[in-house]
Design a protein around this motif. Structure first.
Motif, PDB file in Angstrom:
ATOM      1  N   VAL A  65      28.917  37.585  35.920  1.00 46.45           N
ATOM      2  CA  VAL A  65      30.265  37.619  36.500  1.00 46.45           C
ATOM      3  C   VAL A  65      30.115  37.522  38.012  1.00 46.45           C
ATOM      4  CG1 VAL A  65      32.429  38.881  36.705  1.00 46.45           C
ATOM      5  CG2 VAL A  65      31.082  39.067  34.603  1.00 46.45           C
ATOM      6  N   GLY A  91      34.607  38.033  39.874  1.00 47.47           N
ATOM      7  CA  GLY A  91      35.540  38.244  38.774  1.00 47.47           C
ATOM      8  C   GLY A  91      35.589  37.123  37.762  1.00 47.47           C
ATOM      9  N   SER A 127      47.665  46.819  39.737  1.00 50.83           N
ATOM     10  CA  SER A 127      47.242  46.048  40.912  1.00 50.83           C
ATOM     11  C   SER A 127      48.185  46.269  42.082  1.00 50.83           C
ATOM     12  CB  SER A 127      47.174  44.558  40.557  1.00 50.83           C
ATOM     13  OG  SER A 127      48.447  44.065  40.162  1.00 50.83           O
ATOM     14  N   ASN A 147      43.580  41.209  35.599  1.00 54.67           N
ATOM     15  CA  ASN A 147      42.815  41.603  36.776  1.00 54.67           C
ATOM     16  C   ASN A 147      43.601  42.658  37.543  1.00 54.67           C
ATOM     17  OD1 ASN A 147      40.702  41.259  38.926  1.00 54.67           O
ATOM     18  ND2 ASN A 147      42.484  40.586  40.095  1.00 54.67           N
ATOM     19  N   THR A 149      39.478  44.221  43.085  1.00 54.83           N
ATOM     20  CA  THR A 149      38.052  43.958  43.266  1.00 54.83           C
ATOM     21  C   THR A 149      37.263  45.234  43.068  1.00 54.83           C
ATOM     22  OG1 THR A 149      38.541  42.194  44.861  1.00 54.83           O
ATOM     23  CG2 THR A 149      36.309  43.102  44.865  1.00 54.83           C
ATOM     24  N   SER A 183      32.149  45.729  38.958  1.00 51.36           N
ATOM     25  CA  SER A 183      31.912  44.932  37.753  1.00 51.36           C
ATOM     26  C   SER A 183      32.356  43.482  37.903  1.00 51.36           C
ATOM     27  CB  SER A 183      32.631  45.568  36.560  1.00 51.36           C
ATOM     28  OG  SER A 183      34.024  45.686  36.800  1.00 51.36           O
ATOM     29  N   ASP A 184      32.967  43.131  39.061  1.00 50.50           N
ATOM     30  CA  ASP A 184      33.359  41.742  39.316  1.00 50.50           C
ATOM     31  C   ASP A 184      32.186  40.888  39.773  1.00 50.50           C
ATOM     32  OD1 ASP A 184      36.012  42.138  38.642  1.00 50.50           O
ATOM     33  OD2 ASP A 184      36.611  42.660  40.678  1.00 50.50           O
ATOM     34  N   ASN A 185      31.074  41.529  40.100  1.00 50.26           N
ATOM     35  CA  ASN A 185      29.865  40.816  40.509  1.00 50.26           C
ATOM     36  C   ASN A 185      28.663  41.490  39.855  1.00 50.26           C
ATOM     37  OD1 ASN A 185      30.708  38.797  42.814  1.00 50.26           O
ATOM     38  ND2 ASN A 185      31.820  40.703  43.243  1.00 50.26           N
ATOM     39  N   ARG A 215      39.793  43.270  32.232  1.00 52.42           N
ATOM     40  CA  ARG A 215      38.442  43.205  32.767  1.00 52.42           C
ATOM     41  C   ARG A 215      38.064  44.352  33.706  1.00 52.42           C
ATOM     42  NH1 ARG A 215      36.711  37.866  31.539  1.00 52.42           N
ATOM     43  NH2 ARG A 215      37.017  37.914  29.272  1.00 52.42           N
ATOM     44  N   ASP A 216      39.027  44.897  34.440  1.00 51.27           N
ATOM     45  CA  ASP A 216      38.704  45.965  35.387  1.00 51.27           C
ATOM     46  C   ASP A 216      38.905  47.350  34.788  1.00 51.27           C
ATOM     47  OD1 ASP A 216      38.088  44.097  37.313  1.00 51.27           O
ATOM     48  OD2 ASP A 216      40.099  44.079  38.181  1.00 51.27           O
TER      49      ASP A 216
END
Length: 277
Positions: free
Chosen positions: A130, A133, A167, A196, A199, A202-204, A222-223
């Motif tokens: 990933v 993201g 968000s 999403n 940031t 886990s986005d990288n 995802r987050d």
């Protein structure tokens, strides 16, 4: 004579209950297992309170096909490995079928044994990473298309009273909680919604090479998902062995927006028999 008849009636009732339990046990072991969504890790594909049946025939059978029976109120905790542990350890399946990338799968956590539900992203031999993201499979980014926002009420949800992350935080109680929404298309052409929030770490990620006989899973939210991006040694899922797959989630039967599925007045009218994509 009346006493004999009464005693016979009680015995017949007991036998009927035992037979019914045996039939239900066989049905749950071989065909379909009920599953109630407890958390928001698969939003907006699956919401807290969705009730579905898992298709156990999709991938064949292993020790994980045996049911776990957990009733905390009476201290009952019978694990699938307690019943079928004799079949554990060889990472094979009877009448085994291959899961497809993009399937929504219920599986046993490799360490805790608890049932998890996530989306299958990585197949054996794949390299998954990933970056910013965006999921990359074997070095190629997946296709992602913006699809507006997913809106929900900022309030405690489900029996665990989990409050959603937003968000657009800070959001007051009862306000509109938003998440960015995208349509993700995997290499085999299957598409699904992902969310999403912002940031975060886990986005990288590092590059994960999926071992033979194992799979890589991620939540659609995802987050807000503990999944294969985190090692199972530190509370995540890690790589999931083939034998740990329980079945494929195909359709939501009904959905409750309240604390209990029994509160029929909280059922969501637009989610009856809804297909899972």
């Amino acid at each position: 004579m009346a006493k004999e008849t009464s005693g016979g009636g009680i015995w017949e009732t007991i036998k009927t209950i035992v037979y019914a339990l045996l039939i239900a046990g066989v049905f749950r072991t071989l065909f379909f297992q009920p599953f109630w969504i407890p958390s928001g890790s698969m939003k907006d594909t699956l919401l807290i309170g969705d009730f579905l049946f898992v298709n156990k025939m999709a991938y064949g059978y292993s020790y994980a096909s045996c049911p776990s029976i957990i009733v905390p109120a009476v201290g009952l905790d019978i694990d699938a490995s307690d019943l079928c542990g004799w079949a554990d350890g060889d990472n094979t399946r009877l009448f085994g079928g291959e899961p497809q990338r993009g399937d929504v799968v219920v599986f046993r956590h490799p360490v805790t044994g608890r049932d998890f539900i996530k989306r299958l992203i990585g197949l054996p031999g794949d390299q998954i990473q990933v970056k910013a993201g965006l999921v990359h499979i074997n070095g190629t980014p997946v296709q992602v298309t913006p699809d507006g926002t997913f809106d929900e009420t900022a309030e405690a949800q489900g029996p665990q009273r989990l409050r959603p992350r937003c968000s657009n935080d800070p959001v007051g109680e009862g306000g509109v909680c938003q998440k960015e929404k995208f349509i993700e298309t995997l290499p085999n052409g299957t598409s699904h919604s992902i969310l999403n929030i912002g940031t975060q770490g886990s986005d990288n990620t590092q590059v994960y090479t999926v071992p033979a006989g194992h799979y890589f899973f991620m939540g659609d939210n995802r987050d807000n998902s503990s999944d294969s991006r985190i090692s199972n040694m530190v509370g995540g899922v890690g790589f999931v062995p083939y034998e740990n797959l329980i079945g494929r989630a195909d359709r939501i039967m009904f959905s409750s927006g309240g604390r209990s599925m029994l509160f029929f007045w909280t059922w969501r009218g637009d989610r009856f028999f809804k297909g899972i994509e």
